[in-house]
Design a protein around this motif. Structure first.
Motif, PDB file in Angstrom:
ATOM      1  N   MET A   1       6.750  37.098 -21.188  1.00 28.22           N
ATOM      2  CA  MET A   1       6.935  38.509 -21.570  1.00 28.22           C
ATOM      3  C   MET A   1       6.318  39.445 -20.539  1.00 28.22           C
ATOM      4  SD  MET A   1       6.299  40.602 -25.029  1.00 28.22           S
ATOM      5  CE  MET A   1       6.556  42.381 -25.001  1.00 28.22           C
TER       6      MET A   1
ATOM      7  N   SER B   1       9.707  44.675 -21.901  1.00 24.53           N
ATOM      8  CA  SER B   1       9.627  45.834 -22.802  1.00 24.53           C
ATOM      9  C   SER B   1       8.932  46.992 -22.101  1.00 24.53           C
ATOM     10  CB  SER B   1       8.870  45.439 -24.078  1.00 24.53           C
ATOM     11  OG  SER B   1       8.963  46.457 -25.037  1.00 24.53           O
TER      12      SER B   1
ATOM     13  N   LEU C   1      11.048  44.712 -30.275  1.00 21.73           N
ATOM     14  CA  LEU C   1      11.065  43.270 -30.023  1.00 21.73           C
ATOM     15  C   LEU C   1      11.786  42.532 -31.145  1.00 21.73           C
ATOM     16  CD1 LEU C   1       9.879  40.703 -28.514  1.00 21.73           C
ATOM     17  CD2 LEU C   1       8.061  40.812 -30.223  1.00 21.73           C
TER      18      LEU C   1
ATOM     19  N   ASN D   1       8.495  30.467 -22.656  1.00 17.62           N
ATOM     20  CA  ASN D   1       8.623  31.851 -23.102  1.00 17.62           C
ATOM     21  C   ASN D   1       7.748  32.729 -22.225  1.00 17.62           C
ATOM     22  OD1 ASN D   1      10.301  31.222 -25.327  1.00 17.62           O
ATOM     23  ND2 ASN D   1       8.509  30.623 -26.537  1.00 17.62           N
TER      24      ASN D   1
ATOM     25  N   SER E   1      15.478  43.381 -31.335  1.00 13.43           N
ATOM     26  CA  SER E   1      16.221  42.763 -30.228  1.00 13.43           C
ATOM     27  C   SER E   1      16.420  41.272 -30.479  1.00 13.43           C
ATOM     28  CB  SER E   1      15.462  42.958 -28.907  1.00 13.43           C
ATOM     29  OG  SER E   1      15.256  44.327 -28.668  1.00 13.43           O
ATOM     30  N   LEU E   2      15.358  40.600 -30.943  1.00 13.25           N
ATOM     31  CA  LEU E   2      15.477  39.174 -31.263  1.00 13.25           C
ATOM     32  C   LEU E   2      16.502  38.965 -32.379  1.00 13.25           C
ATOM     33  CD1 LEU E   2      11.695  38.127 -31.155  1.00 13.25           C
ATOM     34  CD2 LEU E   2      13.485  37.421 -29.543  1.00 13.25           C
TER      35      LEU E   2
ATOM     36  N   VAL F   1      15.772  41.142 -24.305  1.00  9.54           N
ATOM     37  CA  VAL F   1      15.410  39.732 -24.489  1.00  9.54           C
ATOM     38  C   VAL F   1      16.555  38.883 -23.920  1.00  9.54           C
ATOM     39  CG1 VAL F   1      13.905  40.031 -26.491  1.00  9.54           C
ATOM     40  CG2 VAL F   1      16.333  39.723 -26.846  1.00  9.54           C
TER      41      VAL F   1
ATOM     42  N   THR G   1      13.627  47.304 -25.023  1.00 11.79           N
ATOM     43  CA  THR G   1      13.336  45.882 -24.819  1.00 11.79           C
ATOM     44  C   THR G   1      14.611  45.122 -24.460  1.00 11.79           C
ATOM     45  OG1 THR G   1      11.538  45.992 -26.435  1.00 11.79           O
ATOM     46  CG2 THR G   1      12.391  43.796 -25.937  1.00 11.79           C
TER      47      THR G   1
ATOM     48  N   ILE H   1      11.199  38.181 -22.217  1.00 10.01           N
ATOM     49  CA  ILE H   1      11.235  39.514 -22.837  1.00 10.01           C
ATOM     50  C   ILE H   1      10.682  40.537 -21.852  1.00 10.01           C
ATOM     51  CG2 ILE H   1      10.415  40.915 -24.780  1.00 10.01           C
ATOM     52  CD1 ILE H   1       9.704  38.186 -26.172  1.00 10.01           C
TER      53      ILE H   1
ATOM     54  N   SER I   1      21.772  37.828 -23.219  1.00 11.44           N
ATOM     55  CA  SER I   1      20.804  38.919 -23.129  1.00 11.44           C
ATOM     56  C   SER I   1      21.172  40.059 -24.087  1.00 11.44           C
ATOM     57  CB  SER I   1      20.792  39.421 -21.684  1.00 11.44           C
ATOM     58  OG  SER I   1      19.668  40.227 -21.452  1.00 11.44           O
TER      59      SER I   1
END
Lengths: 395, 395
Positions: free
Chosen positions: A59, A103, A123, A57, A126-127, A48, A46, A101, A3
């Motif tokens: 969000m 946010s 986003l 996936n 963070s990715l 992830v 955010t 995710i 994370s």
């Protein structure tokens, strides 16, 4: 389960982005320049989380789950990050693991700030941290495909988004002009205006403008390139006079283009125009430009002002636009402002001139946010996570 | 003692005049097109009296004496008329006789209509009658030097003011495109909007625009010539669809240029924009363009509408913008409008769609004037005189 939690800043355009030359890749018809605001007052945050055990996936945005659809901007960003992870030989997390995710924005949507810019920047950043991809110009092209101006929120200070010339958009990148340390006393007052009207969403407004405005090409091709050069120079020299003039002119020209659209798009309201008029009068009274306004696709004003001039400006704003909730504790938000004495800098003559300004607008604002230039996105420690066991806190 | 009394019409620009290339001669940077309104509802009225016994030139405007100064626009117009009188070999009245002028507008200044256009057209036309000078293109150059758009009020129907190319302005003339009989069912609703703000006077607004707008040259050089050709064609063909679209686009572009001025000039207010938004929604509901708005240097709207569509439009306007003084007898002025039945043309579906338009604007207008296309200035009989023995009535 791995994370990462990050914050990313809001940015406010000085030279406006308005009009795309490619809808899907989000390629603009002109360069733009923005200033990044401190994440201390306004930010997107955010978390992830990637796990081998996640089945799909997912969000959550401000607590509500949003669809993670094939072909969406969200999916496009994730794919692009995976592509960079492969290219970078990053092995921290397998791209085959599904991700969750969460946010949030720490500012109300009522503030009318471009939440999607901070959100997509957060986003993508963070990715990038999750997959161990360094911040690069190429990463800004990924954020750009989420929300155009998101690419500018990947850097602090003053940032230019280059329109680029290539069809694939690989040269449509954001670059830092100067860091937040270059001009650290650049402050901002955001006047959040009461408003009821429905506005044309900016994606649609831009499309319509490119299709119907007979002035937008001239702006993009002739006016903006000159202004980009002048503003870059003004930022490098910390020349507030030029900075303020170009910022106000470009805000007005953006709204002029919106009005030249068919049917017209109108984002400023009577209060917005009163604020602009006040700023011009205030600057005239002060004998030089002490404040500059800019308005995005909504009625709220961002006033740029040097730190040393904040108390006088705020004092004048509150004289001309009095509010019944002035002392409520939630009216003035963000950085604190020293009270103005009756003496310094702005003399009695100035005060009297401001008192008699013929602008009648009681309770015109919901509240005022005081913030300043700030840095780019940053990773936070795990105890700031928005998720527990891969699900949003409190879910 | 010889006396002449005339009336002259108001004209409303469809393609806007904004920006001069010569301040004193009042030479514009682009052509413009207007429609002349019937003098039955709105007009300027002027009596000019010449006498061998008058010791000096004098003028009364709406009952108050105004100075007759050397170098003023008034003096310039008189001199130019004298020049034409000589050139025409006119001998009715000696140019050496001094004159007295009384002029009134039959519409309140609150209506925000360009009173100077009708006023100077009436003055120049009356002087021409006094000295027995025929109406000619050259005479329009005289009115133009009083107030630019006055040249367009010398003709009825649809009129084009050609910018001209010569330095002396002799080719900057008004010409009729079509008489009022060509499109006699072209009606107008003037929505007089409540407003408090001070506006930049149009002379100054134009100067600032030419000096500071980076879009105005592109408008004048590239956009307007195309629109002039398209609108002329639409008028000739009585093509209301094209007429309406160009009229609305050009109104918006004029206000866009005003906004692109530094500091910006803002003439429309929130109510004006609500009216524009209403017209677009109304046209969408009706399935084709039934109404077109145009706004001059103020918040009031002129809506162009064909006679047969006036009742439905007025009905919709009053639904969306209700007024507490709707039934007062002074709210609806000018030509009478048949009441709309519940059935014809605009069906129940339309009515419902209009009812739910999300525009909240009670008591937005002072009043509404209903008028139509009309003829140029005309001479009235002596019993309409504004003077007795060379002095204003009631003075």
């Amino acid at each position: 389960m791995i994370s990462v939690t990050c914050v990313a800043p809001v940015n406010i355009a000085l030279i406006k982005y308005w009009g795309k030359r490619h809808e899907d890749l989000i390629l603009p018809i002109n360069d733009s320049i923005s200033m990044t605001l401190s994440t201390d007052e306004l930010c997107a945050k955010t978390t992830v989380t990637a796990s081998e055990t996640f089945e799909q996936n997912r969000m959550w945005l401000n607590g509500d789950e949003v669809p993670f659809e094939e072909g969406s901007r969200l999916t496009r960003c994730l794919k692009e990050v995976h592509r960079l992870a492969l290219a970078n030989g990053s092995q921290k997390v397998s791209p085959s693991w599904k991700i969750h995710i969460a946010s949030v924005n720490n500012f109300p949507t009522a503030a009318g700030l471009a939440s999607s810019a901070a959100g997509y920047a957060c986003l993508v950043y963070s990715l990038a941290r999750l997959y161990d991809i360094p911040l690069s110009e190429e990463l800004t092209t990924v954020a750009r495909q989420g929300s155009g101006s998101a690419c500018r929120s990947l850097y602090g200070g003053f940032v230019q988004w280059h329109r680029g010339a290539l069809d694939n958009g690989s040269d449509s990148v954001a670059k830092q002009i100067a860091s937040s340390k270059h001009w650290p006393n650049m402050h901002v007052l955001i006047l959040v205006v009461n408003d009821e009207r429905k506005k044309t969403a900016s994606t649609k407004g831009m499309q319509q403008a490119v299709k119907t405005s007979q002035l937008i090409r001239h702006r993009a091709d002739k006016v903006v390139p000159e202004r980009i050069a002048q503003l870059t120079d003004a930022i490098e020299k910390r020349d507030f006079q030029t900075f303020a003039e170009i910022t106000m002119k470009d805000s007005n020209q953006f709204h002029a283009i919106a009005l030249d659209t068919y049917p017209p798009c109108v984002y400023m309201n009577d209060v917005s125009h009163k604020i602009a008029s006040f700023v011009h009068s205030y600057n005239e009274i002060m004998g030089s430009l002490h404040a500059a306004y800019t308005f995005d696709a909504g009625p709220n004003a961002c006033l740029y002002v040097l730190e040393e001039n904040v108390p006088e400006l705020l004092d004048a704003v509150q004289k001309v636009f009095p509010s019944d909730s002035m002392d409520s504790g939630t009216y003035l938000r963000g950085l604190s402002v020293p009270k103005v004495d009756s003496t310094p800098k702005i003399g009695d003559v100035h005060k009297t001139k401001i008192d008699i300004l013929d602008i009648n607008a009681r309770n015109a604002f919901r509240y005022i946010i005081h913030t300043k230039v700030g840095e780019g996105p940053k990773e936070l420690s795990d105890n700031n996570s928005l998720m527990i066991n891969g699900l949003p806190l409190g879910d």
